[in-house]
Design a protein around this motif. Structure first.
Motif, PDB file in Angstrom:
ATOM      1  N   UNK B 192      -8.820   0.032 -11.378  1.00  0.00           N
ATOM      2  CA  UNK B 192      -9.315   0.929 -12.410  1.00  0.00           C
ATOM      3  C   UNK B 192      -8.235   1.284 -13.411  1.00  0.00           C
ATOM      4  N   UNK B 284     -16.141   6.999 -13.396  1.00  0.00           N
ATOM      5  CA  UNK B 284     -16.266   5.540 -13.413  1.00  0.00           C
ATOM      6  C   UNK B 284     -16.117   4.987 -14.816  1.00  0.00           C
ATOM      7  N   UNK B 285     -15.264   5.599 -15.604  1.00  0.00           N
ATOM      8  CA  UNK B 285     -15.102   5.119 -16.969  1.00  0.00           C
ATOM      9  C   UNK B 285     -14.514   3.723 -17.006  1.00  0.00           C
ATOM     10  N   UNK B 286     -13.939   3.273 -15.892  1.00  0.00           N
ATOM     11  CA  UNK B 286     -13.394   1.927 -15.892  1.00  0.00           C
ATOM     12  C   UNK B 286     -14.476   0.879 -15.691  1.00  0.00           C
TER      13      UNK B 286
ATOM     14  N   UNK C  18      -3.937   6.069  -8.501  1.00  0.00           N
ATOM     15  CA  UNK C  18      -5.092   5.644  -9.302  1.00  0.00           C
ATOM     16  C   UNK C  18      -5.347   6.662 -10.388  1.00  0.00           C
ATOM     17  N   UNK C  19      -5.857   6.150 -11.509  1.00  0.00           N
ATOM     18  CA  UNK C  19      -6.035   7.068 -12.639  1.00  0.00           C
ATOM     19  C   UNK C  19      -7.135   8.079 -12.367  1.00  0.00           C
ATOM     20  N   UNK C  20      -8.129   7.654 -11.554  1.00  0.00           N
ATOM     21  CA  UNK C  20      -9.209   8.633 -11.381  1.00  0.00           C
ATOM     22  C   UNK C  20      -8.877   9.639 -10.293  1.00  0.00           C
TER      23      UNK C  20
END
Lengths: 536, 402, 519
Positions: B192, B284-286, C18-20
């Motif tokens: 991501x 979930x923007x990826x 992780x970015x999220x």
């Protein structure tokens, strides 16, 4: 000074002058022995306000003139003028009128339950629907009938099937007269309706023809009903007709199973005295056709012709008790071919088929008993609980062929959930001596918890369908009512409101909470080594 | 694949023209008041007779259906069966194209598997047999996602406008569709990155969508001679006038709700649908396609008038994301719950309505089980989508949340 | 939290990389949830609130403390008289105060003032003032408008005794030639419009000698219309009449023999149950106006003659009686000899309607003139003096009743917290308060103005009190609300609030760490 007083007296008198120029009261009883041994009776008490005109709705803002009545009931007069009613019909009936065996009734309004319809002009400061509501409540109070539940969910405006029976006074443009009609099929008539009904008559209990109305016997009849009809005849005045109709069964009530009847056996009363204020007081007895056995009629009638014998009650008459005996009959023999010689022009059977609580099928079987073509107007008023699928309307002839072209000229108002019933008016052409089957799919609705009545398992009553014969020669049109139907709607569980709230909300909260946690919590890697997990 | 599609069409035609259709017609799990074929026929009939179909409460479809069915499409059941079968096949084809766009592959054997998973999914298959217009909703949704995955912005927004017009809750899919148009459909679940498209490029897309939507509204108003259709078709989802049982959670709740609290809870349930859009799109923007997939799952559970085809669409779309399969935590439980609910729903419905030996509570309980099954599937997919980013399973280590 | 794991050892990536998993993403997500919740709060308020507009409570309480006083100015014209004005004034005041004491405060609104004037014309100099003069040329005391003229040759010794009595009787309300205090109970409650229902009841018309009609309209216009016109400022009247031909009594009258004649009588107990509401259809109005019934009862042949008996069961001379606040009844025994005409003409009804007139005046509360005093103008039987007294009394009653109604509305709304208060109720209360204010500010000047404003206040206050919205209670105990709200909002609020607090504290900690590391 005296001239002034005299003049002012004249002025005052003119301002208080009567709206009508006289009143007349007529009583009438019509007895008709029926081929199956029953006796159809119809009482009609007519009061005529000569020269009166219904109050114009635009005058509801100014004070009304004083009302002075001698024979006309003051309660009805107040009601009619308070809401500016031009024409009013109220019927309270119980039982099912069998058109095939008994023919057509004298008063056409024989749908079971309560039926109220009025023609009123608009242009008043209050709207027609507000006046309609107030009229229902006023009648409910006057006749001790719970008519107040005829709300917008039961009110329609079927102008083709219920045209005004009297005249409508002309209103200033652009106001017109409007019709409001409502039926309560489950409202049964009983003694508490008859008592205030009789109190409106000038001579109720001990004089005149109304003395025959004993509640025990009237409500024991196979079919009984009360009616109040008000209409305006141009040139004559406002006419109030109060009717009681009943179909008695002398054969059932007699020990020897004979169809002899007398006032005493049928009504348990006789007429003791005449009514002093009645202009005419007549009893008509329809005589059975010649081939029906020999009979005797006592006492001797005042006038008689081949079909009808008339008794006129005069002032010095002693007690009157009319009897009719078929001397040669030892026991009444029911006619064996009753169903093949119906007395009505057409016979109708209406049923709601289907055992599911979501769908059903309305089925109407009409049989034309006459050798000529008939065209009838078919009115169906259906509460919004049962919705029709009009596109499934099929008419099948006796051989199974489709003849949808016999159904024409339709006006339809679709139902609005929780608000308004469906109304369908259409012309049906009945070929001679044929049976037609009309079917239409219907869908049953699901009601809210608060909309179910306390006895929800009983079902809902559907108002009768009305068929109006249109006679091409301009004669009177007859109105035929089918019996009311009962529809069973699915009920929720009434003990469960909080349970449902808790369970549904728990599920929603569960999913919401879990999703929220997955989206916002941190992931960590945990090393599972031996027995003690250590966070890495 | 063409062979499978033809076989599916033939099978559907055979079954629609068989007595099975009579049994399934107007079944309340397969068609809701917004999608029922009988109501559609009724509305067209009233329209042809000159009576406004929106003056009553029977017809709740969009005026576009009215226009379509009263002018272009002839009024026969056989033709309708063919039309529905073709629409289904179109949906399957769109699904395959989405797979190809996502995986950057051409024709492969997996295509047939995906098409079969869609066409033979009973949740999709049975509503199509009963001629419920929810088939149109699902197909248009898939076509919109297909165009977005292929990068065709105007076509995608136009079809999304159609979908939202036919079924208003689908409006919630606008943000992930725009994100998908601005990014790419490829699978980024394993690696991501923050959203790398330009947000400012999204504004013209929103404007384009609004233009399409407003023109559809205008066309509908013209067709139906007035704006009464808004209250009847869109207002039904907000005001719930019709309480026919369906597999969703709204109907029994609002059957038993007290009158004083009804407007409040209607508002709460509608806001509840909206509250999921932003978090899922942000997390979930990826991979906006996965966000759209999850939102479709949310809609399938919490829509006002769902049919079986809404969760069915969600379940069929799982076939697009094989990278998540190893990370699903309890797929067996979810499958068994679905099986359980699928068997109980019609059974209890029949017991309550047709034979009268059951109670409304039986059917309500089966809808709760169905809701748990769908909720379980949704939560599992969210977890799996996030877990993929952390790599494969490794002996001795587990990943938990705290 | 944990150190980075070597990639050689495990393929598991560090989740915190992780970015999220970044705090910023997390905070954005939590904020987005909270934004939607906060945007929905006003909708919650608008969908569940009960309309409860604020009522002018302070104004109602302050109006309740006000009192109305009517100044009565009596001008005594002592021109052509040798009487002492001071003695007369002292005597009248003494009698008036004793009457006020007896009435326990109900007459405290009257302020008596005496003025001696010199006037030749005999008309009061001030408007609304009452004049007393002694005229030598009269033969009996008369009242014209507001002026009492007493003849001088009634005896110079009589006047000091009778004149104060007459003045007091004229100035205080509800006086009649009966013992004081009894009259008030007869008077009907005030309403702006009355229905007068005249009913002729034949006990049994069919039993012989029915009376089928009566000239009621002419009788009303001759006997009652002058009265109704004079009282028109006080009430509006709707008149209706009907005839009933069969109205049996619910009891058998008492039989006595008197002068070799069988008389049927109604004992004093029977009078209380005379009206047989079960069998008689008397006028019941379709509107809310009260009805005053006037019944002419014609007994049936077996019950003729019907008389009223006193406590010793002797027949009295009267054949009429009043039912307090309901109406009046007159018994008419038809002569048995001739076949009486079936229609009562206006002449036959003269006596009956004069009794009705007296009964109507009593029911409306009009006081009689004192003994020996007559109206000057026979065509205007009610003098302005009498009417003024009645106006004042009714005005006071209405004002008092409006105040009580308004205060009970305020108390009710205060006690029942779930009762909706709509725009109609508030508008009516404000109109009532405005009208009451007018009563207190300008009412003392003229009784008619006071009456009009007080009647308006009473109408508005009653309409506010009986507004259907006021009767619909929303029965929601607190437990019910908890039961409905909690299942959804408690489990939903817990993670929202806990996470928000955690993020907030983490953010503050990181800010503190950032500023610490900067310095």
């Amino acid at each position: 000074m005296r001239w002034f007083a005299f003049f002012s007296l004249i002025l005052v008198q003119c301002s208080l002058s009567a709206a009508h120029s006289g009143e007349e009261y007529h009583e009438e009883l019509k007895l008709r022995p029926l081929p199956d041994g029953k006796l159809a009776a119809r009482f009609a008490f007519t009061t005529l306000l000569k020269g009166a005109i219904p109050r114009a709705p635009t005058n509801l803002t100014v004070n009304d003139e004083s009302q002075h009545y001698t024979l006309f009931p003051l309660a009805m007069g107040q009601l009619l003028r308070e809401y500016a009613i031009t024409e009013l019909h109220l019927t309270l009936n119980a039982g099912k009128w069998d058109y095939d065996r008994w023919g057509y009734p004298e008063e056409p309004g024989v749908g079971s339950g309560a039926e109220l319809w009025t023609w009123m002009g608009d242009g008043a400061p209050t709207s027609i629907d507000e006046r309609w509501k107030a009229i229902q409540n006023a009648h409910a109070g006057l006749f001790c009938a719970s008519l107040g539940s005829m709300d917008t969910q039961r009110t329609t405006s079927p102008t083709r099937a219920f045209p005004p029976t009297g005249d409508l006074p002309r209103l200033p443009a652009p106001h017109v007269h409007r019709l409001r009609h409502a039926t309560l099929p489950a409202e049964h008539v009983c003694t508490e309706n008859l008592t205030p009904f009789l109190k409106l008559l000038p001579c109720p209990a001990h004089a005149g023809i109304a003395a025959l109305l004993a509640p025990h016997k009237v409500f024991d009849a196979d079919w009984h009903g009360l009616g109040v009809h008000v209409r305006w005849r141009a040139g004559k005045g406002v006419e109030l007709v109060m009717t009681v109709q009943a179909v008695f069964d002398p054969v059932r009530m007699s020990a020897e199973r004979k169809r002899d009847w007398s006032f005493h056996s049928v009504f348990d009363r006789t007429i003791p005295r005449s009514c002093p204020v009645a202009t005419t007081s007549l009893i008509h007895v329809e005589l059975p056709p010649p081939g029906d056995g020999s009979y005797t009629l006592n006492p001797a009638p005042s006038t008689a012709n081949q079909a009808v014998a008339t008794f006129s009650i005069s002032k010095d008459l002693p007690e009157l008790d009319v009897t009719m005996k078929w001397g040669e009959e030892s026991r009444f023999a029911y006619p064996l071919d009753a169903s093949s010689t119906p007395l009505s022009d057409f016979s109708v059977q209406r049923t709601l088929k289907g055992s599911s609580q979501t769908h059903g099928q309305l089925s109407i079987v009409i049989r034309n008993n006459r050798p000529t073509e008939l065209s009838v107007l078919y009115l169906e008023t259906m509460p919004w609980h049962v919705e029709f699928y009009l596109h499934t309307l099929r008419i099948t002839g006796p051989d199974g062929q489709q003849c949808n072209d016999l159904f024409s000229n339709m006006t339809y108002t679709p139902p609005v959930p929780h608000a308004q019933p469906a109304m369908l008016q259409a012309m049906l052409t009945l070929p001679p001596l044929t049976t037609l089957r009309l079917t239409m799919d219907a869908r049953k609705s699901f009601l809210r918890y608060t909309e179910h009545p306390p006895d929800a398992q009983r079902g809902w009553d559907l108002p009768p369908a009305v068929f109006v014969t249109q006679s091409a020669s301009g004669g009177a049109s007859k109105r035929v009512y089918t019996p009311a139907l009962l529809v069973d709607l699915a009920t929720p569980d009434f003990s469960m409101p909080y349970n449902v709230i808790i369970m549904s909300c728990t599920l929603i909260a569960l999913i919401f909470g879990s999703l929220f946690n997955i989206l916002t919590r941190r992931f960590v890697v945990v090393k599972v080594d031996g027995n003690v997990p250590k966070v890495q | 694949m063409a062979f499978e599609l033809a076989f599916a069409v033939l099978l559907r035609l055979v079954l629609v023209l068989s007595p099975l259709r009579r049994l399934l017609k107007d079944d309340s799990q397969l068609s809701s008041p917004l999608t029922s074929y009988s109501r559609l026929r009724e509305g067209i009939y009233l329209f042809r007779e000159g009576i406004n179909p929106y003056s009553g409460g029977t017809f709740r479809h969009s005026p576009l259906f009215l226009a379509l069915f009263s002018t272009v499409i002839p009024d026969s059941e056989a033709f309708a069966a063919i039309l529905w079968a073709c629409v289904d096949v179109l949906g399957a084809w769109a699904l395959v194209r989405i797979w190809r766009a996502r995986g950057r592959v051409g024709t492969s054997k997996r295509d047939s598997l995906i098409a079969a998973l869609y066409l033979l999914n009973p949740y999709i298959f049975l509503p199509s047999l009963s001629l419920s217009t929810s088939t149109f909703d699902t197909t248009l949704q898939l076509v919109s996602l297909m165009f977005a995955a292929q990068g065709q912005a105007s076509a995608s927004l136009l079809t999304l406008a159609f979908t939202a017009h036919l079924s208003l809750p689908s409006l919630l899919l606008l943000p992930p569709t725009v994100l998908l148009l601005l990014a790419d459909p490829y699978s980024h679940l394993a690696s991501p990155r923050p959203f790398n498209g330009k947000i400012s490029k999204g504004l013209p897309l929103f404007a384009e969508f609004s233009a399409y939507f407003c023109s559809l509204v205008l066309a509908s108003t013209v067709v139906s001679d007035g704006s009464g259709w808004i209250i009847n078709s869109w207002g039904a989802g907000l005001l719930l006038p019709d309480l026919t049982p369906n597999p969703g959670l709204w109907w029994y709740f609002f059957t038993e709700m007290f009158d004083h609290f009804r407007p409040f809870f209607l508002m709460i349930f509608s806001v509840h649908l909206v509250i999921y859009v932003a978090p899922l799109c942000i997390k979930f923007q990826h991979d906006p396609l996965y966000a759209a997939f999850l939102l479709l799952g949310v809609l399938g559970i919490f829509k006002p008038y769902p049919t079986l085809s809404d969760p069915g669409l969600f379940l069929s779309l799982i076939s697009l994301f094989p990278e998540t399969y190893p990370h699903l935590r309890y797929p067996i439980v979810t499958t068994l719950l679905h099986l359980h609910a699928f068997l109980l729903l019609p059974l209890f419905h029949h017991l309550w309505i047709a034979t009268g030996t059951g109670n409304a509570n039986f059917f309500y309980a089966s809808t709760l089980v169905f809701g748990i099954a769908n909720g379980g599937a949704l939560l599992d997919c969210v977890w799996a989508g996030l877990r993929v980013a952390m790599g494969e399973e490794r002996e001795g280590y587990v990943i938990v949340q705290e | 939290m944990s150190d980075a794991v070597e990639p050689r050892e495990s393929p598991l990536k560090d989740p915190s990389g992780l970015f999220f998993e970044q705090p910023r993403t997390r905070r954005t997500i939590v904020t987005s949830y909270w934004i939607v919740v906060l945007l929905a709060l006003p909708l919650w308020w608008s969908t569940t609130s009960i309309e409860r507009l604020s009522l002018p409570v302070s104004r109602v309480h302050s109006t309740g403390l006000k009192q109305l006083h009517f100044p009565l100015q009596v001008e005594f014209d002592h021109n052509a008289s040798s009487l002492s004005f001071e003695a007369l004034e002292k005597e009248t005041r003494a009698r008036f105060s004793s009457l006020q004491r007896q009435s326990e405060g109900r007459l405290d609104y009257l302020d008596l003032r005496f003025v001696a004037i010199e006037s030749t014309a005999g008309h009061p100099a001030a408007t609304g003032a009452y004049g007393v003069s002694i005229e030598p040329s009269l033969d009996r005391a008369t009242v014209r408008d507001r002026h009492l003229s007493v003849p001088v040759n009634e005896g110079a010794t009589h006047i000091p005794f009778t004149l104060p009595d007459r003045l007091v009787s004229l100035l205080s309300p509800y006086t009649s030639r009966h013992p004081p205090g009894r009259f008030e109970h007869l008077v009907a409650k005030y309403a702006p419009r009355y229905r007068l229902a005249f009913t002729m009841l034949n006990e049994d018309a069919a039993g012989g000698r029915p009376v089928v009609g009566w000239d009621v309209q002419e009788a009303i216009s001759r006997h009652l219309s002058p009265i109704l016109d004079q009282v028109a400022d006080l009430h509006n009247f709707t008149i209706e009449s009907q005839v009933q031909f069969h109205s049996p009594l619910a009891f058998a009258p008492y039989e006595i023999k008197s002068d070799n004649e069988e008389i049927h009588g109604l004992t004093q107990e029977d009078l209380k149950v005379f009206v047989n509401s079960a069998e008689w259809t008397l006028s019941s109005s379709v509107s809310n106006d009260p009805v005053l019934h006037f019944i002419l009862f014609i007994p049936s042949v077996p019950h003729t003659p019907l008389r009223i008996l006193d406590n010793d069961h002797n027949p009295t001379s009267s054949n009429a009686f009043i039912l307090p606040q309901w109406g009046g009844i007159v018994l008419l025994n038809l002569p048995p000899d001739t076949s009486s005409p079936p229609h009562l003409s206006e002449g036959d009804l003269a006596h009956t309607f004069s009794i009705f007139r007296t009964q109507l005046l009593k029911l409306l509360g009009v006081s009689d003139l004192p003994a020996g005093v007559e109206p000057a103008d026979t065509h205007l039987p009610l003098t302005k003096w009498q009417l003024d007294t009645l106006y004042r009394q009714r005005a006071i009653e209405n004002a008092h009743s409006s105040q009580e109604t308004l205060q009970s509305i305020i108390k009710l709304v205060d006690q029942i917290s779930n009762m909706p208060v709509g725009e109609g109720v508030r508008g009516d209360i404000q109109n009532a308060l405005t009208a009451l204010n007018m009563v207190y500010t300008v009412g003392w000047q003229s009784p008619i103005q006071a009456l009009r404003h007080s009647s308006e206040a009473l109408t508005h206050a009653s309409r506010a009190f009986f507004n259907p919205g006021m009767l619909a209670l929303l029965y929601f105990p607190a437990e019910h609300k908890y039961a409905v709200y909690t299942p959804l909002f408690a489990p939903v609020a817990v993670p929202l609030v806990v996470t928000a607090l955690r993020e907030l504290s983490a953010w503050r900690k990181s800010r503190r760490v950032a500023t610490e590391t900067k310095t």
